[in-house]
Design a protein around this motif. Structure first.
Motif, short mmCIF file in Angstrom:
data_model
loop_
_atom_site.label_atom_id
_atom_site.label_comp_id
_atom_site.label_asym_id
_atom_site.label_seq_id
_atom_site.Cartn_x
_atom_site.Cartn_y
_atom_site.Cartn_z
N MET A 25 -8.48 1.36 -7.06
CA MET A 25 -9.50 1.90 -5.73
C MET A 25 -8.84 2.92 -5.22
SD MET A 25 -9.90 -2.04 -3.99
CE MET A 25 -10.58 -3.27 -4.77
N MET B 213 -10.66 -8.01 -8.97
CA MET B 213 -9.92 -8.56 -7.94
C MET B 213 -10.26 -9.90 -7.31
SD MET B 213 -8.30 -6.43 -4.86
CE MET B 213 -7.60 -7.42 -3.42
N THR C 226 -3.46 -13.26 -13.21
CA THR C 226 -4.05 -12.63 -12.22
C THR C 226 -3.19 -11.67 -11.25
OG1 THR C 226 -3.52 -14.45 -10.72
CG2 THR C 226 -5.61 -14.55 -11.95
N SER D 257 -12.24 -12.05 -8.53
CA SER D 257 -12.58 -13.17 -9.54
C SER D 257 -11.37 -13.82 -9.68
CB SER D 257 -13.08 -12.41 -10.79
OG SER D 257 -12.02 -11.63 -11.29
N THR D 258 -10.06 -13.10 -9.49
CA THR D 258 -8.71 -13.99 -9.68
C THR D 258 -8.81 -15.46 -8.83
OG1 THR D 258 -7.63 -12.81 -7.88
CG2 THR D 258 -7.76 -11.93 -10.08
N GLU E 258 -7.99 -3.24 3.08
CA GLU E 258 -6.34 -2.49 3.57
C GLU E 258 -6.19 -1.18 2.73
OE1 GLU E 258 -2.92 -4.92 3.21
OE2 GLU E 258 -1.80 -3.15 3.68
N GLN F 127 -3.86 -8.50 -12.56
CA GLN F 127 -5.31 -8.26 -12.29
C GLN F 127 -5.57 -7.54 -11.07
OE1 GLN F 127 -7.62 -11.24 -13.95
NE2 GLN F 127 -9.50 -10.59 -13.12
N VAL F 128 -4.84 -8.20 -10.10
CA VAL F 128 -5.15 -7.76 -8.54
C VAL F 128 -4.47 -6.27 -8.47
CG1 VAL F 128 -4.23 -8.19 -6.24
CG2 VAL F 128 -5.23 -10.11 -7.75
N GLU G 282 -9.01 -18.05 -0.30
CA GLU G 282 -8.41 -16.90 -1.35
C GLU G 282 -9.22 -15.63 -1.34
OE1 GLU G 282 -5.49 -16.79 -2.24
OE2 GLU G 282 -5.71 -15.71 -4.25
N ARG H 200 -8.71 -13.67 1.59
CA ARG H 200 -7.51 -13.03 1.61
C ARG H 200 -7.53 -11.85 0.42
NH1 ARG H 200 -2.75 -12.50 -1.72
NH2 ARG H 200 -3.60 -13.55 -3.34
N LEU H 201 -8.12 -11.79 -0.39
CA LEU H 201 -8.22 -10.67 -1.43
C LEU H 201 -9.25 -9.56 -0.94
CD1 LEU H 201 -8.92 -13.01 -4.74
CD2 LEU H 201 -6.84 -11.47 -4.07
N MET I 205 -9.87 -21.30 -4.33
CA MET I 205 -9.42 -22.40 -3.21
C MET I 205 -9.82 -21.43 -1.68
SD MET I 205 -6.04 -22.43 -5.24
CE MET I 205 -5.08 -23.87 -4.16
N LEU J 126 -6.92 -7.71 1.56
CA LEU J 126 -6.18 -6.61 0.71
C LEU J 126 -7.05 -5.48 0.54
CD1 LEU J 126 -4.13 -8.57 -1.78
CD2 LEU J 126 -3.41 -6.87 -0.08
N ALA J 127 -8.27 -5.55 -0.24
CA ALA J 127 -8.98 -4.75 -0.67
C ALA J 127 -9.37 -3.56 0.50
CB ALA J 127 -10.17 -5.01 -1.28
N LEU K 176 0.83 -1.19 -0.02
CA LEU K 176 0.08 -0.14 0.11
C LEU K 176 0.83 1.19 -0.19
CD1 LEU K 176 -2.59 1.38 0.05
CD2 LEU K 176 -2.55 1.15 2.42
N ALA L 38 -6.67 -3.50 -9.89
CA ALA L 38 -7.53 -3.19 -9.16
C ALA L 38 -7.40 -2.46 -8.04
CB ALA L 38 -8.45 -4.47 -8.82
N LEU L 39 -6.39 -3.04 -7.30
CA LEU L 39 -6.03 -2.26 -6.02
C LEU L 39 -5.89 -0.74 -6.23
CD1 LEU L 39 -4.01 -4.83 -3.98
CD2 LEU L 39 -6.33 -4.15 -3.50
#
Lengths: 411, 411
Positions: free
Chosen positions: A83, B69, A72, B71-72, B56, A75-76, B46, B49-50, B43, B53-54, A16, A79-80
């Motif tokens: 945001m 995000m 991915t 969807s990964t 945060e 992708q992550v 997961e 976890r994502l 999984m 992150l968002a 971050l 997206a972050l």
């Protein structure tokens, strides 16, 4: 509209705090009224984490599935980052490879960009002020996700800049720009302000790993001005651009080296027409990158053939050639892992003779033996014993006054 | 061609070992000559976890970016599973939401499926024997990634089964099927062999969380036979299907409960036309799910209004209503967090009176006070003090002979 493309690597977006710093870089051109396309890599470590998972699942993971999975990472991170921007009130969104779309061929894992739909990009830019585009990825005709290979985010950035005719493509990195040589090896190394595409290509391929080589090819092809600069300061970096007169007045722009080399010699090769193809085609089939090649003058129908390969490929090279020993017809195969390449590079040397001679002389003055030589229009490369690499780099850097002293314009 | 749809949740695909077990489930119908569509979740862990992150990155993450995000998670699990299948020589590939495509509206985070292109799916099935489809995700008209909300993978599976007219949609879970009630609460609970869509809807909405409620609505709408069964055995589970005569002969199919409830009472509400709307519209605007509502007979133009909301929404409910205290015109707001709902469910009760009476009597016999009652055609729900939840469930389970003893067909 004025468009700036900016690319940030995995280290710059790894958490971050780093992403907040990146945001400041993005907000500068945005606040100046530019539209900004930000190209991001995956957060540092993520791509390796995903590759590790795939390796656990399969010794030989399906390349298409691997691409879908590895993509991915970007992708992550995109997206972050989007945001963050939206929280600041910026009209922003993430754009994935298939959304841009960045059309590629279907060579999964090492796809080449075929087309970028600038109409779609323009639409997106009309609706948003900042587009956060996933680097490294695209999609094929079937909408399957592809990746461009390691370091592909640089290529994504340059390709997007070319498609949308951006004013500049800024590649942010952890160094202030392109240096006359590796500063870790030579404390006199100086940042280069402007460098020609061809020089950059030679620098990059020789291990000055600031910019991915394919991105430079792309920039050259579409005449995209690339600005390589530091994530950690606002100072100007290095502009990679078309050759101009000022560049030609400098004989040598930089010294590159590559310690990751090995030399192979085939002794007493039967010198028949086609023997070179017999040696090098099987290596090419195995994607072994053969670089310098020297063939001794033939004597009694026999010749020695010497060439260099990346050190990691030595075993496979030896195995491949030993299997073909009788077919090719050589007596002995010698290899030497303790060699490195040192090159002087400069578009200025095109119009000046004596550059190579001065390089050889300065190495000789230090008693550095040259094992092989290869030259191109803008580059002279010497293969030397790798224990002399640092000495050779410093000697050449000094010989061509690259420390910023009196420029050496004539010999 | 015969097509089987199978859906596996996050726990079933959480690591390599589990995915190998899932593969065995997939290979069975495949080896019998069926085409298989496997729908996978991310999984286990997961998605959280994502989301972490968002959180945060932003207190209020942009929903579209969040979907891209999150969807990964499925993207990775599907790629890995397809790698496994390909390594076994199965003609398989992963299919993401935008590739199928699973078209949705653009309500990010809780998108609804608008259309699934069966032509495209058929093409993919002609070229492959197993399609590994990412559950939980789709894309809107603009090709932006959407997600269907938690548990949306069930909906994906049923929607795909409906689109492709699959023979059956198997939902694999960590329990052997749908039970007459929660086996953790009542050791006599028995697996139900066949259950009607409507019964399942009531069971699911009451917290018997085997199947996501929207997926059941979908199954009902498109008449998809759903087979809920265990990942850990080959035994048959529960078939969720159209109502038939055999079902009607059973008065009560199951007992559901929900401990996550709170009761709110507005005392002395001025009873004017439109007052209900004044109370419940602001709550609906905040997406608070009001369930049971009881209005006392009006006296001197004043009435008491009592209703239940999920416990997590109590604070917001109170805040919202207190702000409107004078507008609505009530004297006092009481809340009770220690309540739970217990329901008896069965399509058979449509044609039989006395079911409710028997339920009330059996609760009374145990001195369980009923705080509120609501009834529908196939369900009777009682709100009780939550400390009696287990006792009430066991009492009702017993009263309607759900332990598999003599079926109670008449009263």
């Amino acid at each position: 509209m004025n468009i700036v493309v900016q690319k940030f690597g995995g280290t710059s977006v790894r958490n971050l705090e780093c992403q907040r710093q990146v945001m400041q870089k993005v907000l500068r051109p945005y606040r100046e009224g530019n539209k900004v396309i930000v190209v991001l890599s995956a957060m540092a470590g993520e791509t390796n984490r995903l590759l590790g998972l795939a390796k656990e699942w399969s010794d030989n993971p399906d390349p298409a599935e691997l691409d879908s999975m590895v993509s991915t990472g970007e992708q992550v991170s995109c997206a972050l980052f989007a945001m963050l921007l939206k929280q600041q009130g910026v009209k922003a969104r993430s754009v994935l490879g298939f959304q841009a779309p960045v059309e590629t061929d279907c060579a999964f894992g090492k796809a080449r960009i075929v087309n970028i739909d600038e109409k779609k990009l323009e639409c997106l830019l009309n609706e948003h002020d900042v587009l956060v585009v996933a680097g490294f990825q695209g999609c094929d005709e079937q909408l399957r996700i592809t990746t461009l290979g390691r370091g592909g985010s640089d290529t994504s950035a340059v390709a997007l800049a070319a498609a949308i005719k951006a004013d500049v493509c800024e590649i942010y990195t952890d160094v202030p720009g392109v240096f006359t040589t590796d500063p870790n090896m030579c404390s006199d190394a100086r940042k280069i302000d402007r460098i020609a595409y061809d020089e950059m290509l030679e620098m990059a391929s020789m291990g000055a790993k600031v910019l991915q080589i394919r991105s430079v090819e792309f920039a050259k092809k579409y005449n995209v001005t690339v600005h390589v600069r530091s994530t950690f300061s606002d100072e100007l970096g290095t502009i990679v651009t078309q050759e101009d007169e000022s560049m030609e007045s400098v004989l040598v722009s930089g010294i590159a080296y590559d310690k990751d080399q090995a030399r192979i010699t085939l002794v007493s090769v039967t010198d028949t027409p086609g023997v070179s193809a017999q040696i090098f085609s099987p290596l090419a089939d195995k994607r072994i990158l053969v670089d310098m090649i020297v063939q001794n003058p033939s004597k009694d129908g026999k010749t020695d053939m010497t060439f260099t390969v990346p050190r990691a490929d030595v075993d496979q090279t030896i195995r491949t050639l030993e299997e073909l020993k009788y077919e090719i017809g050589f007596e002995e195969l010698n290899s030497n892992l303790n060699v490195s390449k040192v090159s002087i590079i400069g578009v200025g040397m095109r119009n000046h003779s004596g550059v190579a001679a001065r390089a050889f002389q300065s190495l000789a003055d230090e008693n550095i033996n040259i094992l092989m030589i290869s030259t191109s229009e803008i580059k002279v490369t010497c293969l030397i014993d790798d224990k002399y690499t640092e000495l050779a780099v410093r000697t050449l850097h000094n010989a061509f006054h690259l420390d910023g002293g009196e420029p050496l314009e004539t010999l």
